[in-house]
Structure formats: structure tokens, C-alpha cells
Design an enzyme around this catalytic site. Structure first.
Site, PDB file in Angstrom:
ATOM      1  N   HIS A  10      -1.471  -0.279  -9.830  1.00  0.00           N
ATOM      2  CA  HIS A  10      -2.215  -1.119  -8.865  1.00  0.00           C
ATOM      3  C   HIS A  10      -2.790  -2.367  -9.552  1.00  0.00           C
ATOM      4  O   HIS A  10      -3.981  -2.656  -9.473  1.00  0.00           O
ATOM      5  CB  HIS A  10      -3.335  -0.315  -8.163  1.00  0.00           C
ATOM      6  CG  HIS A  10      -3.752  -0.960  -6.865  1.00  0.00           C
ATOM      7  ND1 HIS A  10      -4.130  -0.243  -5.754  1.00  0.00           N
ATOM      8  CD2 HIS A  10      -3.847  -2.271  -6.497  1.00  0.00           C
ATOM      9  CE1 HIS A  10      -4.441  -1.063  -4.767  1.00  0.00           C
ATOM     10  NE2 HIS A  10      -4.271  -2.313  -5.209  1.00  0.00           N
ATOM     11  N   ARG A  61       0.851  -1.194   0.000  1.00  0.00           N
ATOM     12  CA  ARG A  61       0.000   0.000   0.000  1.00  0.00           C
ATOM     13  C   ARG A  61       0.882   1.239   0.000  1.00  0.00           C
ATOM     14  O   ARG A  61       1.913   1.283   0.691  1.00  0.00           O
ATOM     15  CB  ARG A  61      -0.907   0.035   1.245  1.00  0.00           C
ATOM     16  CG  ARG A  61      -2.100  -0.900   1.184  1.00  0.00           C
ATOM     17  CD  ARG A  61      -3.128  -0.480   0.129  1.00  0.00           C
ATOM     18  NE  ARG A  61      -4.304  -1.341   0.090  1.00  0.00           N
ATOM     19  CZ  ARG A  61      -4.506  -2.334  -0.774  1.00  0.00           C
ATOM     20  NH1 ARG A  61      -3.596  -2.604  -1.682  1.00  0.00           N
ATOM     21  NH2 ARG A  61      -5.615  -3.044  -0.749  1.00  0.00           N
TER      22      ARG A  61
HETATM   23  P1  NAP Z   1      -2.011 -10.748   5.706  1.00  0.00           P
HETATM   24  O1  NAP Z   1      -2.163 -12.202   5.390  1.00  0.00           O
HETATM   25  O2  NAP Z   1      -2.920 -10.107   6.671  1.00  0.00           O
HETATM   26  O3  NAP Z   1      -0.492 -10.551   6.154  1.00  0.00           O
HETATM   27  C1  NAP Z   1      -0.021  -9.379   6.682  1.00  0.00           C
HETATM   28  C2  NAP Z   1       1.401  -9.597   7.184  1.00  0.00           C
HETATM   29  O4  NAP Z   1       1.910  -8.346   7.643  1.00  0.00           O
HETATM   30  C3  NAP Z   1       1.469 -10.563   8.372  1.00  0.00           C
HETATM   31  O5  NAP Z   1       2.628 -11.359   8.280  1.00  0.00           O
HETATM   32  C4  NAP Z   1       1.565  -9.618   9.558  1.00  0.00           C
HETATM   33  O6  NAP Z   1       2.221 -10.156  10.703  1.00  0.00           O
HETATM   34  C5  NAP Z   1       2.393  -8.507   8.982  1.00  0.00           C
HETATM   35  N1  NAP Z   1       2.209  -7.271   9.741  1.00  0.00           N
HETATM   36  C6  NAP Z   1       1.078  -6.545   9.915  1.00  0.00           C
HETATM   37  N2  NAP Z   1       1.329  -5.467  10.698  1.00  0.00           N
HETATM   38  C7  NAP Z   1       2.632  -5.526  11.025  1.00  0.00           C
HETATM   39  C8  NAP Z   1       3.483  -4.718  11.810  1.00  0.00           C
HETATM   40  N3  NAP Z   1       3.020  -3.607  12.421  1.00  0.00           N
HETATM   41  N4  NAP Z   1       4.774  -5.076  11.943  1.00  0.00           N
HETATM   42  C9  NAP Z   1       5.240  -6.186  11.340  1.00  0.00           C
HETATM   43  N5  NAP Z   1       4.484  -7.012  10.574  1.00  0.00           N
HETATM   44  C10 NAP Z   1       3.198  -6.681  10.421  1.00  0.00           C
HETATM   45  O7  NAP Z   1      -2.118  -9.895   4.360  1.00  0.00           O
HETATM   46  P2  NAP Z   1      -1.913 -10.403   2.854  1.00  0.00           P
HETATM   47  O8  NAP Z   1      -3.101 -11.113   2.375  1.00  0.00           O
HETATM   48  O9  NAP Z   1      -0.591 -11.075   2.756  1.00  0.00           O
HETATM   49  O10 NAP Z   1      -1.869  -8.986   2.090  1.00  0.00           O
HETATM   50  C11 NAP Z   1      -0.898  -7.996   2.416  1.00  0.00           C
HETATM   51  C12 NAP Z   1      -1.283  -6.687   1.768  1.00  0.00           C
HETATM   52  O11 NAP Z   1      -1.050  -6.715   0.367  1.00  0.00           O
HETATM   53  C13 NAP Z   1      -2.769  -6.325   1.863  1.00  0.00           C
HETATM   54  O12 NAP Z   1      -3.095  -5.797   3.131  1.00  0.00           O
HETATM   55  C14 NAP Z   1      -2.918  -5.309   0.766  1.00  0.00           C
HETATM   56  O13 NAP Z   1      -2.684  -4.023   1.283  1.00  0.00           O
HETATM   57  C15 NAP Z   1      -1.810  -5.669  -0.221  1.00  0.00           C
HETATM   58  N6  NAP Z   1      -2.343  -6.127  -1.516  1.00  0.00           N
HETATM   59  C16 NAP Z   1      -2.002  -5.444  -2.639  1.00  0.00           C
HETATM   60  C17 NAP Z   1      -2.475  -5.853  -3.873  1.00  0.00           C
HETATM   61  C18 NAP Z   1      -2.070  -5.152  -5.142  1.00  0.00           C
HETATM   62  O14 NAP Z   1      -2.596  -5.432  -6.206  1.00  0.00           O
HETATM   63  N7  NAP Z   1      -1.117  -4.241  -5.085  1.00  0.00           N
HETATM   64  C19 NAP Z   1      -3.308  -6.971  -3.968  1.00  0.00           C
HETATM   65  C20 NAP Z   1      -3.654  -7.629  -2.798  1.00  0.00           C
HETATM   66  C21 NAP Z   1      -3.166  -7.211  -1.574  1.00  0.00           C
HETATM   67  P3  NAP Z   1       1.614 -11.411  11.498  1.00  0.00           P
HETATM   68  O15 NAP Z   1       1.790 -12.577  10.573  1.00  0.00           O
HETATM   69  O16 NAP Z   1       2.427 -11.507  12.703  1.00  0.00           O
HETATM   70  O17 NAP Z   1       0.167 -11.084  11.740  1.00  0.00           O
END
Ligand code: NAP
Length: 311
Positions: free
Chosen positions: A274, A226
Site C-alpha cells: 500500500h 482497493r
Molecule cells: P475519483 O477522482 O473519485 O475517481 C473515481 C473514478 O472511478 C471516477 O472516474 C468514477 O466515475 C469511477 N467510478 C466510481 N464508481 C464507479 C462505478 N460503479 N462504475 C464505473 N466507474 C466508477 O478517485 P481518485 O482520486 O482517482 O482515486 C481512486 C481510488 O484510488 C481511491 O478511491 C482510492 O481507493 C485509491 N487510492 C489508492 C492509493 C494507494 O496508495 N494505493 C492512493 C490513493 C488513492 P465518474 O468519473 O463517472 O464519477
């Protein structure tokens, strides 16, 4: 019989109306799916994106869960009328798409492809053989559904993959660190840094003057997470001073990225609009149906958003 209200973007209604009922039937759920609601109190589940028609969840008094069609929920968690359990999208198609974007852009920078593409000028540059993946450190911030999968794909290619998350993790092939103390070590190993954190108050502005300075000189930043995670001014300064070699950015504080934004014209920045990954309805409907079936069977919902952490 459960009642599911589709409250996603109207343009996608026909697709979900076609694909979700068979997926529900396959998961053993007898359901009615509609994009119009006569009695909100009768709705069991809501399929949701914030760009759809629904903003006020108050009348949905019996709704058991709201399923976001988006992986990122930062535009949803602030809705104070949404008190029902909220699940974010984890979809094999979305995960595969992100892995492909990440691997593609890592390989571009790892192999130094740009110079060969842009300089077909008759000069035989045989001193440009790239290092092997085994000699390249990658740092991934965020080891969730997307970061872990991308990290494992890169580890499978031989890269030294270092990951950072909030809680401690063990992921085969990756060196995992966590918490504030793990961040500095991970950044120091970021020849290529990949941002796959969710946007929360804690991650906003995480990539700033101080954290960028901890990356090795010549590092590359890839941001498919993001936009507001990055302090844009700090990133541009780090690129201009040569501390960073390149950045490939898919997400921005303002989207679409304004035409006059310095990123568009910067020689060391690549903008992708995006498109790193999107929810794929063909696979997402199965994830939705399975989660509804779990809830109907009295099992805990998968991928529930923790309102305290914001993801
Ligand atoms: P997720 O499964 O919720 O994973 C988030 C990861 O970030 C987890 O490992 C979490 O730690 C870690 N995290 C969160 N807050 C943190 C902090 N303060 N310090 C350290 N680590 C932290 O999310 P996801 O499904 O992988 O997706 C990640 C992001 O990708 C989404 O939120 C979205 O913004 C982005 N995204 C972008 C696109 C695009 O097209 N550009 C598409 C889809 C998603 P824990 O494991 O310890 O909870």
C-alpha cells in the site's frame, strides 16, 4: 478568522502545524489551526483521517466542511454522525506518485523485464524483443483524478489506453467508455488492466470470475485502487490456469497482508505494501487552503463526496 481543527493522525500534526498556516496565508485565509478543541461548535473546518481522535461529528454543529487527507473515503462515508460536507483529497503530489507507480509497473510488464533480471544464465534470448507501446492495449477502470492522470501519462508513451468510468467522459489521448455496456469492451482491451476505482458497494468484487474471463489471455492485473474490488480466489484461479500472466497488487482486503496469504508466495504475484501513492503534505496543504479559500469566497467546494455514490 476561521478555526480549523486538525483531527488527523497525531504523528502528522507537527507537519501540518508547520505547513498549513503558511499555505492558508498564501491563499488569503486568516485562520487558527489547532489539534485540540475546546468548543466544537466554534470549529469552521476539520482536517480529518479516520485513524485520528475524532469519530463523533455531532458536536461540530457549525462546521462548514470536513477535509479528508485520504483520497479513498470508504472508511469515512459510513460514519452516520458526519453530516457536514465532506471533501476527499486530490493532491498533485498524490497524483504524481500514483502515475509513477502505474507507469513503472506497466513498463515492467510491457517490457518483460523480469526474465532479464531473474535469468542472467548465459542464454542469449534474442527472440524476446517486446512490442511497441502502440501495439499494447491498456485498460483503466476509474477515470478520476488518479486514473485520468495515469492514463494520460501512458497515452503519452504511446499505449492504446482505454478507460472506464460511471459517467461519460472525454479525456484527450484516451478512449473512454462508461456504464455496464462499456465495461466488457474495456476489459477485452486490457492486456494490462489497472484498477483505480474507489471502493463502494458497486465496485466491491467487480473483478471476479466473470470479469476476469473477459480479459485477453495473458493479461496482467495491476491493483493500486482497493483490495476488496478483487475476488482473491478468482484471481488466484485465473493466474494458476494461465489465463492471467501476472498480478501486481498494492492493496488488499486485509492490510497488512497476512504473512500466510497465498499472494506472498505466488510466483505470478508481486505485492507492494500500500505504497502506490500517499498524500504529500507539502502539496496537500495548498489544496486544502485553496478549498477553504473557495468556501470563504462563497464558491462551491471542490472534490465533494457524493454520499449517494459513496465517493
Ligand atoms: P475519483 O477522482 O473519485 O475517481 C473515481 C473514478 O472511478 C471516477 O472516474 C468514477 O466515475 C469511477 N467510478 C466510481 N464508481 C464507479 C462505478 N460503479 N462504475 C464505473 N466507474 C466508477 O478517485 P481518485 O482520486 O482517482 O482515486 C481512486 C481510488 O484510488 C481511491 O478511491 C482510492 O481507493 C485509491 N487510492 C489508492 C492509493 C494507494 O496508495 N494505493 C492512493 C490513493 C488513492 P465518474 O468519473 O463517472 O464519477
Amino acid at each position: 478568522m476561521v478555526l480549523i481543527y486538525y483531527a488527523g493522525h497525531p504523528d502528522n500534526w507537527e507537519t501540518y502545524a508547520r505547513l498549513l498556516p503558511p499555505a492558508l496565508a498564501e491563499a488569503g485565509v486568516t485562520a487558527t489551526l489547532d489539534n485540540v478543541v475546546r468548543d466544537p461548535a466554534a470549529v469552521d473546518y476539520i482536517v480529518y483521517t479516520p485513524d485520528g481522535p475524532l469519530q463523533d461529528f455531532t458536536p461540530f454543529t457549525q462546521t462548514r466542511a470536513v477535509f479528508s487527507l485520504w483520497a479513498g473515503v470508504e472508511k469515512i462515508v459510513g460514519n452516520t454522525s458526519l453530516t457536514q460536507p465532506l471533501c476527499r483529497m486530490v493532491d498533485p503530489g498524490l497524483t504524481q506518485g500514483m502515475t509513477e507507480w502505474v507507469v513503472g509497473h506497466v513498463m515492467r510488464h510491457h517490457l518483460g523485464l523480469d526474465i532479464h533480471i531473474t535469468q542472467q544464465d548465459g542464454v542469449w534470448r534474442d527472440d524476446l524483443a517486446p512490442p511497441l507501446a502502440t501495439d499494447r492495449n491498456i485498460a483503466i477502470l476509474g477515470l478520476g483524478a488518479l486514473g485520468a492522470a495515469a492514463g494520460q501519462a501512458l497515452a503519452g508513451l504511446g499505449f492504446q489506453v482505454n478507460g472506464w468510468s460511471r459517467s461519460a467522459k472525454q479525456i484527450p489521448g484516451l478512449t473512454c467508455r462508461h456504464g455496464p455496456e462499456g465495461l466488457s469492451r474495456t476489459l477485452a482491451l486490457g492486456d494490462i488492466l489497472i484498477l483505480l476505482l474507489p471502493l463502494t458497494p458497486e465496485t466491491t468484487g467487480l473483478i471476479n470470475v466473470q470479469t476476469l474471463a473477459q480479459l485477453p489471455k495473458g493479461a496482467v492485473v495491476l491493483n493500486p485502487g482497493r483490495g476488496p474490488m478483487i475476488d482473491d480466489t478468482a484471481l488466484l484461479v485465473a493466474l494458476d490456469r494461465g489465463h492471467l500472466a501476472q498480478a501486481t497488487l498494492d492493496v488488499f482486503a486485509t492490510e497488512p497482508l497476512p504473512k500466510d496469504h497465498p499472494y506472498w508466495a505466488h510466483p505470478k504475484v508481486t505485492v507492494t505494501p500500500h505504497i502506490a501513492s500517499v498524500t504529500r503534505p507539502e502539496t496537500a496543504v495548498r489544496a486544502l487552503a485553496q478549498n477553504i479559500a473557495r468556501d470563504q469566497a462563497g464558491q462551491p467546494l471542490l472534490h465533494r463526496v457524493d454520499r449517494a455514490t459513496g465517493y
